[in-house]
Write an enzyme that holds these catalytic residues in place. Structure first.
Site, PDB file in Angstrom:
ATOM      1  N   HIS A 176       5.204 -14.526   5.727  1.00 21.03           N
ATOM      2  CA  HIS A 176       5.688 -13.523   6.753  1.00 21.03           C
ATOM      3  C   HIS A 176       4.644 -13.283   7.558  1.00 21.03           C
ATOM      4  CE1 HIS A 176       7.237  -9.839   8.254  1.00 21.03           C
ATOM      5  NE2 HIS A 176       8.268 -10.122   8.077  1.00 21.03           N
ATOM      6  N   GLU A 192       4.838 -13.790  11.481  1.00 18.53           N
ATOM      7  CA  GLU A 192       3.986 -12.404  12.375  1.00 18.53           C
ATOM      8  C   GLU A 192       2.723 -12.450  12.530  1.00 18.53           C
ATOM      9  OE1 GLU A 192       6.259  -8.965  11.449  1.00 18.53           O
ATOM     10  OE2 GLU A 192       8.344  -9.984  11.529  1.00 18.53           O
ATOM     11  N   HIS A 209       0.843  -1.048   0.092  1.00 19.21           N
ATOM     12  CA  HIS A 209       0.053   0.220  -0.022  1.00 19.21           C
ATOM     13  C   HIS A 209       1.015   1.239  -0.099  1.00 19.21           C
ATOM     14  CE1 HIS A 209      -3.796  -1.645  -0.029  1.00 19.21           C
ATOM     15  NE2 HIS A 209      -3.540  -2.553   0.742  1.00 19.21           N
ATOM     16  N   HIS A 260      14.126 -14.845   7.193  1.00 20.69           N
ATOM     17  CA  HIS A 260      12.985 -15.424   7.849  1.00 20.69           C
ATOM     18  C   HIS A 260      12.790 -16.907   7.591  1.00 20.69           C
ATOM     19  CE1 HIS A 260      11.379 -12.159   9.656  1.00 20.69           C
ATOM     20  NE2 HIS A 260      11.036 -11.342   8.651  1.00 20.69           N
TER      21      HIS A 260
HETATM   22 CO    CO Z   1      10.309  -9.507   8.463  1.00 18.33          CO
END
Ligand code: CO
Length: 301
Positions: free
Chosen positions: A183, A213, A125, A245
């Protein structure tokens, strides 16, 4: 009708005719003043600091160059943190705003901004807002189109489910599960992960989505695996690159990694350490996005 109103009507008509001629002339003038269309592509990713992660970006660039050999291409990374770390080792990357300003200077009139993000979250965004701000500036880019990220709607999710399954190792046993690790975010765009779960389940009841997350969480997915009686799971990044990650939060040995959480519950794991951008079936979805952006910009291919 009275003669007087006839005269008024005549005058009105002449006035209208004069105005039409003037408008047509000024339009032709404006068009002749506009530079001819010069279209470019801006590939935009989050960015990655691990050298191993670059294999995905390199593959994406290679595929795009092969597919669109005549289109000038630029890169930008949306992550300020990643750009800063890369700059410390002498590698400089543009932000989307820097890249668009550069393209303005190079007289690009039309830009297709290709989002290599996975979901429409904060990074995506932000990119859309930046691109909008560059549209229609004096002596600038006339039109900017930003494509959807990888998962942009039901059709993308359906295509992605099939493409993601191509990342699963061929030697997977039929009772073995697959966990795609994304993620995740607190942004409302997180809903694309549980949505992806639905489309994966239509392909394979033992394919799951987990996020670092967001939701589904690691606990959510390990409960699902236990309920399904799974003994072994293949861990696959649902991320463009296999960076920090994937290597640490997914497949690392820290006790809160997906691998450790599953193994502590007696589920054996095997990890794929390649990002989605390294798989042609996934990149095909991004190529499709660029094709429709170019159609919208009126570029003949
Ligand atoms: Co991250």
């Amino acid at each position: 009708m009275r003669p007087r109103s006839w005269a008024t009507l005549q005058r009105l008509f002449i006035l209208f005719f004069a105005a039409a001629v003037f408008l047509a002339a000024s339009r032709a003038w404006a068009l002749s003043d506009d530079p001819p269309q010069k279209t470019g592509v801006l590939l935009v990713a989050f960015g990655a600091t691990m050298p191993e992660a670059n294999a995905a970006y390199e593959n994406i660039e290679k595929r795009f160059r092969a597919e669109f050999p005549d289109l000038p291409m630029r890169w930008a990374y949306t992550s300020k943190k990643v750009r800063k770390i890369l700059a410390q080792s002498g590698k400089s990357f543009d932000s989307p705003a820097e890249a668009l300003a550069g393209m303005m200077d190079e007289n690009f009139t039309h830009v297709a901004v290709l989002s290599l993000h996975v979901i429409p979250g904060e990074e995506y965004h932000g990119l859309v807002r930046t691109a909008r701000a560059f549209e229609g500036l004096p002596k600038g880019v006339r039109e900017v189109v930003v494509t959807n990220p990888l998962l942009g709607g039901p059709r993308d999710l359906e295509a992605a489910a099939a493409a993601l399954m191509s990342m699963v190792p061929m030697d997977r046993g039929k009772d073995e599960a697959v966990v795609f690790m994304g993620h995740g975010t607190r942004h409302p765009g997180n809903v694309y992960y549980p949505a992806m779960q639905y489309y994966l389940w239509r392909h394979d009841r033992l394919a799951f989505v987990a996020t670092v997350e967001g939701s589904p969480s690691l606990n959510d997915v390990s409960a699902e695996l236990e309920a399904a009686g799974v003994k072994k799971a293949h861990l696959v990044p649902l991320m463009t690159v296999a960076g920090d990650h994937a290597r640490n939060d997914m497949a690392g040995n820290e006790e809160d990694s997906l691998k450790s959480v599953l193994e502590s519950r007696g589920i054996e794991t095997a990890a794929v350490l390649r990002g989605a951008g390294e798989y042609d079936a996934v990149v095909d979805i991004w190529i499709g996005h660029l094709k429709s952006a170019l159609d919208r910009l009126g570029v003949r291919r």
